[in-house]
Design an enzyme around this catalytic site. Structure first.
Site, PDB file in Angstrom:
ATOM      1  N   SER A 144       7.905   2.845   3.946  1.00 41.54           N
ATOM      2  CA  SER A 144       8.693   4.005   4.392  1.00 41.54           C
ATOM      3  C   SER A 144      10.096   3.806   3.847  1.00 41.54           C
ATOM      4  O   SER A 144      10.468   2.685   3.471  1.00 41.54           O
ATOM      5  CB  SER A 144       8.735   4.038   5.926  1.00 41.54           C
ATOM      6  OG  SER A 144       9.763   4.861   6.409  1.00 41.54           O
ATOM      7  N   TYR A 157      10.428  -0.415  14.260  1.00 41.96           N
ATOM      8  CA  TYR A 157       9.710   0.276  13.185  1.00 41.96           C
ATOM      9  C   TYR A 157      10.262  -0.119  11.825  1.00 41.96           C
ATOM     10  O   TYR A 157       9.511  -0.460  10.901  1.00 41.96           O
ATOM     11  CB  TYR A 157       9.819   1.789  13.384  1.00 41.96           C
ATOM     12  CG  TYR A 157       9.181   2.604  12.298  1.00 41.96           C
ATOM     13  CD1 TYR A 157       7.801   2.805  12.273  1.00 41.96           C
ATOM     14  CD2 TYR A 157       9.950   3.205  11.305  1.00 41.96           C
ATOM     15  CE1 TYR A 157       7.205   3.570  11.276  1.00 41.96           C
ATOM     16  CE2 TYR A 157       9.361   3.967  10.306  1.00 41.96           C
ATOM     17  CZ  TYR A 157       7.995   4.145  10.289  1.00 41.96           C
ATOM     18  OH  TYR A 157       7.415   4.902   9.296  1.00 41.96           O
ATOM     19  N   LYS A 161       8.518  -2.130   8.626  1.00 45.58           N
ATOM     20  CA  LYS A 161       8.393  -1.540   7.298  1.00 45.58           C
ATOM     21  C   LYS A 161       9.128  -2.366   6.239  1.00 45.58           C
ATOM     22  O   LYS A 161       8.701  -2.412   5.073  1.00 45.58           O
ATOM     23  CB  LYS A 161       8.905  -0.098   7.318  1.00 45.58           C
ATOM     24  CG  LYS A 161       8.019   0.842   8.139  1.00 45.58           C
ATOM     25  CD  LYS A 161       6.593   0.883   7.606  1.00 45.58           C
ATOM     26  CE  LYS A 161       5.741   1.934   8.309  1.00 45.58           C
ATOM     27  NZ  LYS A 161       4.379   2.015   7.739  1.00 45.58           N
TER      28      LYS A 161
END
Length: 253
Positions: A144, A157, A161
């Site tokens: 991402s 998160y 990533k």
């Protein structure tokens, strides 16, 4: 992409919707046999049925990537069905609700890491074992733009990533002489059901996203799947250990 993937076998995790479904569909339309994997069994079967109903060669294998044994079974099941694993798109992931770090529970942090990071590691591990037997393959990991920048309220998160990119680089180096290429993509804001929900129900947030994107639009799932297919193609035969950022210019600012 116009290259044929006839005779190739592909695994796509997180394949029931969004980027995963679009990429599974694109590979199948290009001639590949595709194993769709997801933990949402009903939705997974429905997704596979949608594709097989159009004459495409697909199968559904339920898998929670946070469970190493299930990932091993996914790879084994794909080989049993189609005879190989030539390409893998490790796409499964979750994103928690926004919370600053001091408010995030250990359980939430561990769950994000279990799916987004350990799940990718587990997928790579079992895919590599099979690809070594075959003499090569291509692994594409979905990170991402959260893998290259930070964001308020999404530390877990973004950490997961970022970890995917570290895995990608290291594994690419480990197997570069064995015919196994390992790359990653880092999508920005893509037109998925989640983004559509923001557009329809939180227009102020959506406007901020658009103002922060130099192209002033979201990306399409087909634009992502096209990039994945190129990375898996012979045209990218000299590409490994790198990340393709697909974000409409957000990280160029």
């Amino acid at each position: 992409m116009t290259e044929s993937f006839a005779g190739k076998v592909v695994i796509v995790t997180g394949a029931t919707s969004g980027l995963g479904f679009a990429t599974a569909k694109a590979f199948a339309e290009a001639g590949a046999s595709v194993a769709l994997a997801d933990l949402r069994t009903d939705e997974l079967i429905a997704a596979a049925n949608r594709l097989s109903a159009t004459g495409l060669t697909v199968t559904a294998i339920a898998c929670d990537v946070a469970d190493d044994a299930q990932v091993a079974a996914l790879v084994a099941g794909t080989v049993e069905r189609y005879g190989a694993v030539d390409i893998a798109f490790n796409n499964a992931g979750i994103q928690p609700d926004g919370q600053n770090t001091a408010d995030v529970s250990a359980e939430t942090f561990d769950k994000v890491m279990a799916v987004n990071l350990r799940g990718v590691w587990s997928s790579i591990k079992h895919e590599v074992i099979q690809m070594q037997k075959q003499g090569g393959g291509v692994i594409i990991n979905n990170s991402s733009i959260g893998g290259v920048v930070g964001a308020v309220g999404q530390a877990a998160y973004h950490a997961s990533k970022h970890g995917v990119l570290g895995l990608t680089k290291s594994v690419a180096l480990e197997y570069a002489t064995e015919g196994i290429r390992v790359v990653a993509i880092a999508p920005g804001t893509i037109d998925t059901p989640l983004v559509a929900n923001i557009r329809d129900n939180d227009p102020d947030t959506y406007d901020r996203i658009m103002k922060g994107t130099p192209m002033e639009r979201v990306g399409s799932v087909d634009e992502i799947s096209s990039a994945v297919l190129w990375l898996a193609s012979s045209g990218a035969a000299y590409v490994t250990g790198t990340t393709l950022v697909i974000d409409g210019g957000i990280t160029a600012q």
